[in-house]
Write a protein that holds these residues in place. Structure first.
Motif, short mmCIF file in Angstrom:
data_model
loop_
_atom_site.label_atom_id
_atom_site.label_comp_id
_atom_site.label_asym_id
_atom_site.label_seq_id
_atom_site.Cartn_x
_atom_site.Cartn_y
_atom_site.Cartn_z
N ALA A 406 0.81 -1.23 0.00
CA ALA A 406 0.00 0.00 0.00
C ALA A 406 0.84 1.27 0.00
O ALA A 406 0.36 2.34 -0.39
N GLY A 407 2.09 1.18 0.46
CA GLY A 407 2.93 2.36 0.58
C GLY A 407 2.60 3.19 1.81
O GLY A 407 3.09 4.31 1.97
N LYS A 408 1.77 2.63 2.66
CA LYS A 408 1.38 3.29 3.90
C LYS A 408 0.93 2.20 4.88
O LYS A 408 0.75 1.03 4.49
N LEU A 409 0.75 2.55 6.14
CA LEU A 409 0.24 1.57 7.09
C LEU A 409 -1.08 1.01 6.58
O LEU A 409 -2.00 1.76 6.23
N ALA A 410 -1.16 -0.34 6.53
CA ALA A 410 -2.34 -0.95 5.93
C ALA A 410 -2.75 -2.21 6.66
O ALA A 410 -1.91 -2.99 7.12
#
Length: 417
Positions: A406-410
């Motif tokens: 995701a490129g972020k906290l997911a």
């Protein structure tokens, strides 16, 4: 359980919390950072040999393969000492692994043992029903010399586990949930004892992860009741006979905490303490720069399997460096045979030889100022993985893999929809 093990190893019928005792040791452990200090102290004692060639072990795992001249000299010092003293269990490049994954795998610790290690995460072996705890290098030196260590007997907190963890939720989420509940000093110098019918749903890899992070709640040790899962693991990995200690029905605990595993959610510890635990209903849009899946906490085969399930057929996000580190050579080989390494590389991740490197900001994944990492490691203190202005978010392998994509906290459950 802890008090019974300590009493037996002190030659006493029973012990009480707060009592000072001298304990006979079954294993003394050091690594390439802590062992050189212990070796210098050992030499000052004037001892010619270690107390038992089979009960001392050194594992070159923090800065190995050597990252610089100092690291090379430290490993050489350990190598020379173990050769000179005929230490049986010396593990270096090629046969090495991250120490707290390697010792259980090699069968060097079994239920009922008393173990010290010059590394704070020596508490890992409580998953096997052993008493194990971290000590300083001077205590390691004395342990190598005489096979004994002194302790103040800890009191205990009992965690009664019920139910079963939901999919994509693991032992890492559980221990982050617990630390979030009681705080980083919530079990200060206590024994964290795990029991209940919920144990049946926890694999040995889950238990090793949970015991590993007992120190992050300030505990002296973490320890699990011995059951068939424990005994099957020991039988598979060791020729030694375990000794099973069970707590009395009327055992005294400072506190008893019941946890319904069905209610535990995917959990992330925000900077800069493991107690800053949040679930995804309380997590916003946190972009990341790096993911590390590995360490003595989460570099085992089930951890890699969880990551592979999420990364299969997917690509890690652009500009997210994803570093995956199998905890031992055996795990590396098994992951290769199961096709996990192919999945990781095709997803855009890199796979490293076993090392502790990035966990302590040593090598193989240092953070620059302003960068954020999701890591399956155990600590997220200021500057833990590099620059003091970087941030580390502690999470399970499933959350880490989902975040890499995701490129972020997911939340892995959402990624896998």
């Amino acid at each position: 359980m802890t008090q019974k093990i300590l009493a037996a190893h002190a030659g006493l019928e029973s012990v009480q919390s707060g009592q000072l005792i001298m304990v006979n040791l079954d294993m003394v452990l050091g690594n390439d950072i802590t062992s050189p200090v212990a070796i210098r102290e050992f030499d000052r004692l004037g001892k010619k040999n270690v107390f038992d060639n089979d009960k001392v072990t050194m594992v070159m795992d923090h800065f190995a393969p050597n990252k610089d001249i100092k690291a090379a000299e430290q490993c050489k010092m350990c190598r020379d000492f173990c050769e000179e003293k005929s230490v049986t269990n010396f593990y270096d490049v090629g046969e090495m692994g991250i120490e707290h994954a390697l010792l259980p795998e090699k069968g060097l610790v079994v239920a009922g043992d008393a173990v010290i290690g010059a590394d704070s995460h020596t508490c890992t072996y409580g998953a096997l029903g052993a008493f194990s705890t971290g000590v300083g290098s001077t205590d390691m030196a004395c342990g190598m010399a005489i096979g004994k260590a002194w302790f103040k007997v800890p009191s205990a907190i009992k965690f009664v586990l019920r139910g079963k963890l939901r999919k994509y939720v693991s032992g890492k989420d559980l221990i982050l949930h617990i630390i979030g509940m009681i705080g980083v000093d919530g079990a200060l110098y206590r024994s964290m004892e795990f029991s209940g019918d919920g144990l049946a749903s926890l694999s040995m890899d889950d238990r090793l992860c949970i015991a590993n992070m007992a120190i992050e709640a300030g505990a002296k040790n973490g320890i699990f009741e011995v059951d068939d899962i424990t005994l099957d693991y020991i039988k598979e990995h060791s020729s030694r006979t375990p000794v099973i200690y069970t707590a009395d029905d009327d055992a005294e605990y400072e506190r008893v905490i019941e946890i319904n595993l069905d209610e535990v959610k995917s959990t992330v510890a925000f900077p800069h303490l493991p107690e800053n635990a949040r679930t995804f209903d309380k997590i916003g849009d946190i972009k990341i720069d790096q993911v590390v899946i590995g360490s003595c906490t989460n570099g085992r085969l089930e951890d890699l399997a969880a990551a592979a399930e999420i990364l299969k057929g997917r690509k890690v996000a652009r500009n997210v460096r994803t570093i995956i580190i199998p905890a031992t050579q055996k795990i590396y080989l098994e992951a290769m045979e199961k096709g996990y390494l192919k999945i990781f590389i095709e997803s855009g991740a890199v796979v490293s030889t076993p090392t502790c490197g990035p966990c302590l900001g040593g090598h193989m994944g240092i953070l620059a100022a302003g960068e954020r990492a999701v890591a399956t490691t155990n600590r997220n203190f200021v500057g833990r993985m590099g620059h003091p202005e970087s941030e580390v978010y502690l999470a399970s392998p499933a959350v880490a893999a989902a975040s890499a994509v995701a490129g972020k906290l997911a939340d892995p459950a959402e990624i896998m929809l």
